[in-house]
Design a protein around this motif. Structure first.
Motif, mmCIF file in Angstrom:
data_model
loop_
_atom_site.group_PDB
_atom_site.id
_atom_site.type_symbol
_atom_site.label_atom_id
_atom_site.label_comp_id
_atom_site.label_asym_id
_atom_site.label_seq_id
_atom_site.Cartn_x
_atom_site.Cartn_y
_atom_site.Cartn_z
ATOM 1 N N VAL A 28 0.848 -1.193 0.000
ATOM 2 C CA VAL A 28 0.000 0.000 0.000
ATOM 3 C C VAL A 28 0.882 1.241 0.000
ATOM 4 O O VAL A 28 1.800 1.370 0.812
ATOM 5 C CB VAL A 28 -0.921 0.021 1.227
ATOM 6 C CG1 VAL A 28 -1.787 1.280 1.220
ATOM 7 C CG2 VAL A 28 -1.808 -1.222 1.259
ATOM 8 N N ARG A 29 0.597 2.169 -0.904
ATOM 9 C CA ARG A 29 1.318 3.436 -0.956
ATOM 10 C C ARG A 29 0.316 4.586 -0.986
ATOM 11 O O ARG A 29 -0.610 4.587 -1.797
ATOM 12 C CB ARG A 29 2.218 3.518 -2.193
ATOM 13 C CG ARG A 29 3.279 2.472 -2.287
ATOM 14 C CD ARG A 29 4.325 2.829 -3.343
ATOM 15 N NE ARG A 29 3.730 3.179 -4.636
ATOM 16 C CZ ARG A 29 3.388 2.289 -5.561
ATOM 17 N NH1 ARG A 29 3.548 0.987 -5.319
ATOM 18 N NH2 ARG A 29 2.872 2.672 -6.713
ATOM 19 N N PHE A 30 0.510 5.548 -0.100
ATOM 20 C CA PHE A 30 -0.305 6.753 -0.126
ATOM 21 C C PHE A 30 0.503 7.820 -0.858
ATOM 22 O O PHE A 30 1.360 8.480 -0.283
ATOM 23 C CB PHE A 30 -0.655 7.194 1.298
ATOM 24 C CG PHE A 30 -1.694 6.323 1.950
ATOM 25 C CD1 PHE A 30 -3.039 6.655 1.889
ATOM 26 C CD2 PHE A 30 -1.336 5.150 2.585
ATOM 27 C CE1 PHE A 30 -4.003 5.840 2.470
ATOM 28 C CE2 PHE A 30 -2.288 4.326 3.171
ATOM 29 C CZ PHE A 30 -3.625 4.676 3.111
ATOM 30 N N GLU A 31 0.225 7.947 -2.150
ATOM 31 C CA GLU A 31 0.954 8.902 -2.972
ATOM 32 C C GLU A 31 0.320 10.287 -2.850
ATOM 33 O O GLU A 31 -0.651 10.478 -2.114
ATOM 34 C CB GLU A 31 0.981 8.422 -4.420
ATOM 35 C CG GLU A 31 1.720 7.096 -4.575
ATOM 36 C CD GLU A 31 1.881 6.664 -6.015
ATOM 37 O OE1 GLU A 31 1.244 7.281 -6.905
ATOM 38 O OE2 GLU A 31 2.630 5.698 -6.266
ATOM 39 N N GLU A 32 0.856 11.250 -3.557
ATOM 40 C CA GLU A 32 0.407 12.636 -3.405
ATOM 41 C C GLU A 32 -1.075 12.813 -3.714
ATOM 42 O O GLU A 32 -1.769 13.564 -3.037
ATOM 43 C CB GLU A 32 1.228 13.547 -4.320
ATOM 44 C CG GLU A 32 0.884 15.022 -4.167
ATOM 45 C CD GLU A 32 1.759 15.907 -5.032
ATOM 46 O OE1 GLU A 32 1.476 17.112 -5.115
ATOM 47 O OE2 GLU A 32 2.736 15.389 -5.626
ATOM 48 N N ASP A 33 -1.593 12.097 -4.713
ATOM 49 C CA ASP A 33 -2.976 12.305 -5.124
ATOM 50 C C ASP A 33 -3.825 11.037 -5.126
ATOM 51 O O ASP A 33 -4.994 11.069 -5.482
ATOM 52 C CB ASP A 33 -3.018 12.927 -6.524
ATOM 53 C CG ASP A 33 -2.344 12.036 -7.569
ATOM 54 O OD1 ASP A 33 -1.598 11.109 -7.169
ATOM 55 O OD2 ASP A 33 -2.563 12.261 -8.770
ATOM 56 N N LYS A 34 -3.243 9.907 -4.711
ATOM 57 C CA LYS A 34 -3.993 8.648 -4.791
ATOM 58 C C LYS A 34 -3.394 7.572 -3.897
ATOM 59 O O LYS A 34 -2.215 7.643 -3.513
ATOM 60 C CB LYS A 34 -4.042 8.136 -6.226
ATOM 61 C CG LYS A 34 -2.686 7.814 -6.810
ATOM 62 C CD LYS A 34 -2.807 7.382 -8.264
ATOM 63 C CE LYS A 34 -1.444 7.179 -8.919
ATOM 64 N NZ LYS A 34 -0.647 8.419 -8.988
#
Length: 209
Positions: A3-9
């Motif tokens: 799981v990655r919480f990127e800048e926009d998604k």
């Protein structure tokens, strides 16, 4: 799952993609609300009427980025489990402070017997939107003993272990307030002591290697 919480998604990808499905991308701004019903699947209700299902409840409890996303994008979240709690953050702070005091008192009695009076089990309560944890570290003469603090906290600090005490059960984006459920370690003294004793045993085993 990864799981990655990127800048926009959010980007969610199975560890073995070839056999267990495809990568899921969920833009924050397109989420209407999030629910965790019985069964463990996290449901993302999108503004276009679609529902995206993620079969990993750790997404909502083990990643600080999840809580930050709820707050920044004003997304409602609710757990639909029968045993979901409704404790306020103030109640969580009061209860976890008592748990910390009791856990350290118990752990240090055991630790000092096994390693000596110069050793100390230190604890730090870490409060995030997704919940509250108690981080344990081993100190020797007041200094962090790096050889026995082999895990890494979310803040990239060395620690011996981390005990989850409270989990987010509901988030109100209007008032920016959460309701919380307590882990068994926070409600049951014997369960808490068993957890702490296991932490101490792991520290001692690591130190003596």
């Amino acid at each position: 799952m990864s799981v990655r919480f990127e800048e926009d998604k959010i980007v969610i990808e199975p560890l073995f993609r070839l056999f267990f499905g495809r990568k899921i991308k969920i833009p924050y701004e397109k989420i209407e609300r999030i629910e965790l019903p019985p069964g463990g699947d996290v449901l993302f209700y999108m503004k276009n009427g679609r529902v995206k299902k993620v079969s990993d409840p750790a997404v909502v409890s083990c990643y600080a980025g999840f809580g930050e996303m709820l707050k920044k994008y004003k997304i409602p979240y609710k757990t639909l489990m029968e045993d979901s709690g409704d404790a306020s953050i103030e109640t969580v702070r009061e209860k976890t402070a008592r748990v910390k005091e009791a856990a350290l008192a118990y752990g240090n009695r055991s630790l000092k017997e096994k390693l000596g009076s110069e050793y100390e089990l230190d604890g730090r309560l870490v409060e995030r939107i997704v919940g509250t944890t108690l981080e344990f570290r081993l100190l020797k003469d007041g200094v962090i003993c790096k050889d026995c603090n082999l895990d890494i906290s979310v803040d990239d600090e060395p620690l011996a272990d981390e005990m989850y005490l409270a989990f987010l059960s509901e988030w109100d984006p209007v008032y920016e307030q959460g309701k919380y459920s307590f882990a068994e370690e926070a409600d049951d003294k014997e369960v808490c002591e068993k957890y702490v004793e296991d932490v101490v045993i792991d520290i001692v085993d690591t130190y003596k290697k």
